[in-house]
Design a protein around this motif. Structure first.
Motif, PDB file in Angstrom:
ATOM      1  N   HIS A  87      -5.442  18.483  -4.936  1.00  0.00           N
ATOM      2  CA  HIS A  87      -6.381  17.379  -5.159  1.00  0.00           C
ATOM      3  C   HIS A  87      -5.639  16.236  -5.831  1.00  0.00           C
ATOM      4  N   GLU A  88      -5.732  15.054  -5.235  1.00  0.00           N
ATOM      5  CA  GLU A  88      -5.087  13.859  -5.770  1.00  0.00           C
ATOM      6  C   GLU A  88      -6.065  13.090  -6.639  1.00  0.00           C
ATOM      7  N   PHE A  89      -5.703  12.926  -7.914  1.00  0.00           N
ATOM      8  CA  PHE A  89      -6.567  12.222  -8.856  1.00  0.00           C
ATOM      9  C   PHE A  89      -6.199  10.745  -8.990  1.00  0.00           C
ATOM     10  N   ALA A  90      -5.053  10.339  -8.501  1.00  0.00           N
ATOM     11  CA  ALA A  90      -4.597   8.951  -8.646  1.00  0.00           C
ATOM     12  C   ALA A  90      -4.216   8.403  -7.268  1.00  0.00           C
ATOM     13  N   ASN A  91      -3.183   7.570  -7.225  1.00  0.00           N
ATOM     14  CA  ASN A  91      -2.660   7.000  -5.981  1.00  0.00           C
ATOM     15  C   ASN A  91      -3.740   6.292  -5.167  1.00  0.00           C
ATOM     16  N   PRO A  92      -4.489   5.352  -5.745  1.00  0.00           N
ATOM     17  CA  PRO A  92      -5.540   4.666  -4.996  1.00  0.00           C
ATOM     18  C   PRO A  92      -4.955   3.644  -4.027  1.00  0.00           C
ATOM     19  N   SER A  93      -5.824   3.101  -3.180  1.00  0.00           N
ATOM     20  CA  SER A  93      -5.419   1.990  -2.329  1.00  0.00           C
ATOM     21  C   SER A  93      -4.939   0.838  -3.204  1.00  0.00           C
ATOM     22  N   ARG A  94      -3.815   0.217  -2.810  1.00  0.00           N
ATOM     23  CA  ARG A  94      -3.198  -0.828  -3.628  1.00  0.00           C
ATOM     24  C   ARG A  94      -3.005  -2.098  -2.818  1.00  0.00           C
ATOM     25  N   PRO A  95      -3.197  -3.272  -3.416  1.00  0.00           N
ATOM     26  CA  PRO A  95      -2.894  -4.517  -2.713  1.00  0.00           C
ATOM     27  C   PRO A  95      -1.388  -4.757  -2.684  1.00  0.00           C
ATOM     28  N   VAL A 125       0.753 -13.384   1.509  1.00  0.00           N
ATOM     29  CA  VAL A 125       0.053 -12.666   2.574  1.00  0.00           C
ATOM     30  C   VAL A 125      -0.326 -11.316   1.986  1.00  0.00           C
ATOM     31  N   THR A 126      -1.619 -11.152   1.706  1.00  0.00           N
ATOM     32  CA  THR A 126      -2.077  -9.999   0.930  1.00  0.00           C
ATOM     33  C   THR A 126      -2.882  -9.040   1.801  1.00  0.00           C
ATOM     34  N   PHE A 127      -2.511  -7.775   1.723  1.00  0.00           N
ATOM     35  CA  PHE A 127      -3.251  -6.711   2.411  1.00  0.00           C
ATOM     36  C   PHE A 127      -3.225  -5.483   1.520  1.00  0.00           C
ATOM     37  N   GLU A 128      -3.948  -4.441   1.917  1.00  0.00           N
ATOM     38  CA  GLU A 128      -4.039  -3.235   1.097  1.00  0.00           C
ATOM     39  C   GLU A 128      -3.509  -2.026   1.851  1.00  0.00           C
ATOM     40  N   THR A 129      -3.025  -1.064   1.089  1.00  0.00           N
ATOM     41  CA  THR A 129      -2.672   0.215   1.675  1.00  0.00           C
ATOM     42  C   THR A 129      -3.959   0.972   2.013  1.00  0.00           C
ATOM     43  N   ASP A 130      -3.824   1.996   2.848  1.00  0.00           N
ATOM     44  CA  ASP A 130      -4.992   2.799   3.197  1.00  0.00           C
ATOM     45  C   ASP A 130      -5.456   3.636   2.009  1.00  0.00           C
ATOM     46  N   ASP A 131      -6.736   3.966   2.002  1.00  0.00           N
ATOM     47  CA  ASP A 131      -7.257   4.868   0.976  1.00  0.00           C
ATOM     48  C   ASP A 131      -6.599   6.239   1.115  1.00  0.00           C
ATOM     49  N   PRO A 132      -6.280   6.885   0.002  1.00  0.00           N
ATOM     50  CA  PRO A 132      -5.637   8.201   0.075  1.00  0.00           C
ATOM     51  C   PRO A 132      -6.641   9.281   0.445  1.00  0.00           C
ATOM     52  N   ARG A 145       6.888  -2.504  -6.997  1.00  0.00           N
ATOM     53  CA  ARG A 145       5.699  -1.657  -6.864  1.00  0.00           C
ATOM     54  C   ARG A 145       5.842  -0.407  -7.720  1.00  0.00           C
ATOM     55  N   ARG A 146       4.721   0.043  -8.263  1.00  0.00           N
ATOM     56  CA  ARG A 146       4.649   1.298  -9.007  1.00  0.00           C
ATOM     57  C   ARG A 146       3.615   2.190  -8.334  1.00  0.00           C
ATOM     58  N   ILE A 147       4.042   3.388  -7.961  1.00  0.00           N
ATOM     59  CA  ILE A 147       3.176   4.318  -7.243  1.00  0.00           C
ATOM     60  C   ILE A 147       3.061   5.581  -8.081  1.00  0.00           C
ATOM     61  N   ARG A 183     -10.437  -9.544   1.155  1.00  0.00           N
ATOM     62  CA  ARG A 183      -9.249  -9.128   0.435  1.00  0.00           C
ATOM     63  C   ARG A 183      -8.710  -7.811   0.966  1.00  0.00           C
ATOM     64  N   ALA A 184      -9.573  -7.003   1.604  1.00  0.00           N
ATOM     65  CA  ALA A 184      -9.167  -5.690   2.078  1.00  0.00           C
ATOM     66  C   ALA A 184      -8.720  -5.715   3.529  1.00  0.00           C
TER      67      ALA A 184
END
Length: 380
Positions: free
Chosen positions: A303-311, A325-332, A269-271, A19-20
């Motif tokens: 320091h970022e407490f949110a904004n995780p990797s998202r599909p 076609v599902t992929f993920e954003t990079d880890d913050p 999308r919600r970021i 999935r990642a």
């Protein structure tokens, strides 16, 4: 039977890894399913026929040439700091009304990641506002803000352009001679102009070169709260500050046009970003014949407490089966530094100005430089 739980754990881990997968891998692994749903005689069916007849590696080449890794960059702009300049929030004013104007211009660069394409970008903003203070203890203000961002992707001719305009309310309260509290909240309406390049050449010498475009709308809500402690020592002033900034950007769903059969639909999308900040500023007051100026240097940590990797799940418009076609954003990156150099100028007659250069340092993949200037006039 005893090994079954272990087998299930291994299978679950493998599924999580699948999935990642990166955008290129996700699309390469989806050609068979989405091409099965391609409308006969359509442009997508033509592209599919070319890919499956294109020779060894054609599915990977075509997937890479769709540049789906550019899609997360649209959201990456939404995580930039949208808070007002410090000098707009913590102005030292007497009683009465003031008007102010500020502008900033910057550069933004994203290094290539596993799931996100690299880009170079220009950023800019203009703000104008008014505030009122009944004395020296507290004040209220209103700010009109317009921002623009322009990203050009380095591996293709793709680009992202954004514009946001809206209002922010500002407030400040001097708790004592040394401690002050400031905050802001606002909402901005925006729009995107997106251009995704589609460029590849198969081993069979078939070349596809096209562009897919879209213009979704978006809105941004933001708020923040900060506490500043001033420690004057003669002509020197040390300021210690801490704060929290919250920002949420909603980008509408959109469907591309163009693309030679390879246009896609992207869901809404919600970021969300929740960012803590710590700053230490060293400043010196210098008296002159025209007033006072205060050069300063600042060292900060974010320091970022949110904004995780998202599909992200996209669908090709020519696929009647709607295969995702599902992929993920990079880890913050959860933590980085910020350096600042600037000065405040206080003139006779109720005029003041500021200039500051800021630079992000130590971030895993994002470089940002920003120059801000502003002018304030106390009204009679």
């Amino acid at each position: 039977m005893r090994v079954l739980p272990w087998m299930l754990l291994v299978m679950a881990g493998a599924m999580g890894t699948a999935r990642a997968q990166s955008p290129d891998d996700a699309l390469a692994n989806s050609w068979v399913a989405l091409c099965a749903g391609a409308a006969p005689g359509g442009d997508l069916a033509t592209r599919c026929a070319e890919i499956f007849a294109g020779g060894p590696g054609s599915q990977d080449i075509a997937a890479s040439g769709n540049f789906l890794g550019e899609i997360p960059g649209q959201g990456r702009v939404a995580t930039r700091d949208g808070s007002p300049a410090d000098d707009q929030q913590r102005a030292a004013l007497g009683a009465g009304w003031s008007v102010f104007l500020s502008a900033d211009a910057g550069r933004l660069k994203r290094r290539d990641g596993t799931n996100e394409a690299s880009f170079d970008g220009d950023t800019g903003a203009v703000s104008a506002g008014v505030d009122w203070s009944p004395g020296t203890d507290w004040r209220l203000g209103l700010l009109l803000n317009h921002t623009r961002d322009s990203l050009d992707f380095l591996a293709s001719d793709g680009s992202t352009r954004t514009r946001y305009t809206g209002l922010m309310a500002l407030g400040g309260w001097n708790l004592s001679d040394q401690v002050s509290l400031d905050g802001y909240a606002g909402r901005l309406q925006g729009d995107y102009t997106l251009r995704r390049a589609i460029q590849y050449t198969l081993p069979s010498s078939v070349t596809v070169s096209s562009q897919a475009s879209a213009s979704p709308e978006a809105d941004r809500t933001l708020a923040g709260l900060g506490l500043t402690w001033s420690l004057p020592r003669g002509a020197w002033d040390v300021q210690l500050a801490a704060g929290l900034d919250w920002q949420r950007t909603d980008i509408d769903a959109y469907t591309e046009t163009g693309g030679a059969g390879l246009a896609i639909g992207v869901p809404a999308r919600r970021i969300t970003s929740q960012r803590g900040r710590l700053d230490a500023t060293l400043a010196r007051n210098v008296s002159t014949g025209w007033g006072v100026w205060q050069p300063m240097a600042r060292l900060g940590w974010r320091h970022e407490f949110a904004n995780p990797s998202r599909p992200v799940a996209v669908r090709f418009l020519g696929d009647t089966g709607g295969t995702p076609v599902t992929f993920e954003t990079d880890d913050p990156d959860s933590g980085w530094g910020e350096l600042g150099l600037g000065a405040v100028f206080v003139f006779t007659g109720g005029h003041s100005a500021f200039i500051e250069y800021r630079q992000r340092v130590g971030h895993d993949f994002l470089d940002e430089r920003l120059l801000s200037v502003g002018w304030r006039i106390e009204l009679p």
